[in-house]
Design a protein around this motif. Structure first.
Motif: not given
Ligand SMILES: NC(=O)c1ccc[n+]([C@@H]2O[C@H](COP(=O)([O-])OP(=O)(O)OC[C@H]3O[C@@H](n4cnc5c(N)ncnc54)[C@H](OP(=O)(O)O)[C@@H]3O)[C@@H](O)[C@H]2O)c1
Length: 257
Positions: A189-192, A206-229
């Protein structure tokens, strides 16, 4: 939540960093023996909680080695209870900027290993009469994004493959499910965002702000949150769940179903 995974054997591919690594750590933390493959794996054993990670060097570009991986794990550990099908991500470019070689490369990254490993794991698990396969794809299967045509296209095929396996193996004690992550803070994600900043003449922030603007929770996920699922779908706590796709994206996908 007690997951009931202890003493089992798991295989997680593309697992030296990011979501794959977080998943390997999560499953080892539940007491599993986790074979974690990547190109940079050292062959070391890492003790984590009551379980362990066995690093195994494997380049998913090597079709023959990938085809034999499940048997390698079964020969060494005697069984396979959980298979997490993770792959490296493909190029991100507009469809008209891609050549046929980009499509062939993405096929070999995103679809070929999933079919090889998913088929091999299914055979072993059907013989055991038990097992769980979790495929990692992307929300771009449900909501294609600009520049993401390679991911959306091949992952849609991988998703259909998983759904079909789920139906074919449901009577054999084998469950097959899919986790679709949204934007998650990893090296990829950092590379993107760095690439987008270079292309657009903007800053990474600026680019992080653009990504996060479309996420209702207002932040990126953390890898451990995907791992939990993934751990939930790999565990007996989801014993009546097969053929499903779990979106983990802070609410980014707007579709109701
Ligand atoms: N991060 C996100 O926002 C996001 C969202 C949706 C979907 N995804 C997808 O989820 C997957 C994992 O993403 P991530 O963000 O965790 O990626 P990442 O941090 O870049 O990690 C990629 C992993 O793939 C391994 N890898 C790369 N090429 C390989 C090869 N040829 N053979 C074997 N292993 C290889 C890397 O290990 P080595 O370099 O040591 O081999 C590394 O462990 C990707 O398919 C990505 O497209 C990510």
């Amino acid at each position: 939540m007690y997951l009931g995974l202890e003493n089992g054997v798991a295989l997680v591919t593309a697992a030296s960093r990011g979501i794959g690594r977080a998943t390997a750590e999560r499953l080892a933390g539940e007491g599993m023996t986790v074979v974690a493959t990547s190109r940079s794996a050292t062959g070391n054993t890492e003790k984590i909680g009551n379980g362990r990670i066995e690093q195994l060097a494997l380049d998913l570009d090597d079709s023959d080695a990938t085809a034999g991986l499940v048997q390698t794990v079964v020969d060494r550990f005697g069984r396979l209870d959980v298979m997490v099908l993770n792959t490296p991500g493909p190029r991100i470019l507009p469809a008209l900027n891609l050549g046929w070689e980009d499509w062939q490369r993405a096929h070999d990254q995103l679809l070929r290993p999933v079919v090889q490993l998913g088929t091999a794991a299914s055979r072993v698990m059907r013989e055991q009469g038990a097992g769980a396969i979790v495929l990692l794809t992307s929300t771009w299967v449900r909501q294609p994004a600009l520049g993401g045509v390679l991911s959306s296209s091949y992952r849609s095929a991988a998703s259909a493959f998983a759904k079909t396996l789920a139906a074919e193996l449901a009577g054999d004690g084998v469950r097959v499910n899919q986790v679709m992550p949204g934007a998650t803070g990893t090296d990829r994600m950092q590379g993107i965002v760095e690439m987008k900043a270079r292309t657009n003449g903007t800053s990474v922030d600026d680019e992080i702000t653009k990504v996060v603007k479309d996420i209702p929770m207002g932040r990126w996920g953390v890898a451990s949150e995907i791992a939990d699922a993934i751990a939930f779908l790999a565990s007996p706590r989801s014993s009546f769940v097969t053929g499903t796709s779990l979106t983990v994206d802070g609410g980014a996908v707007r579709a109701a179903h």
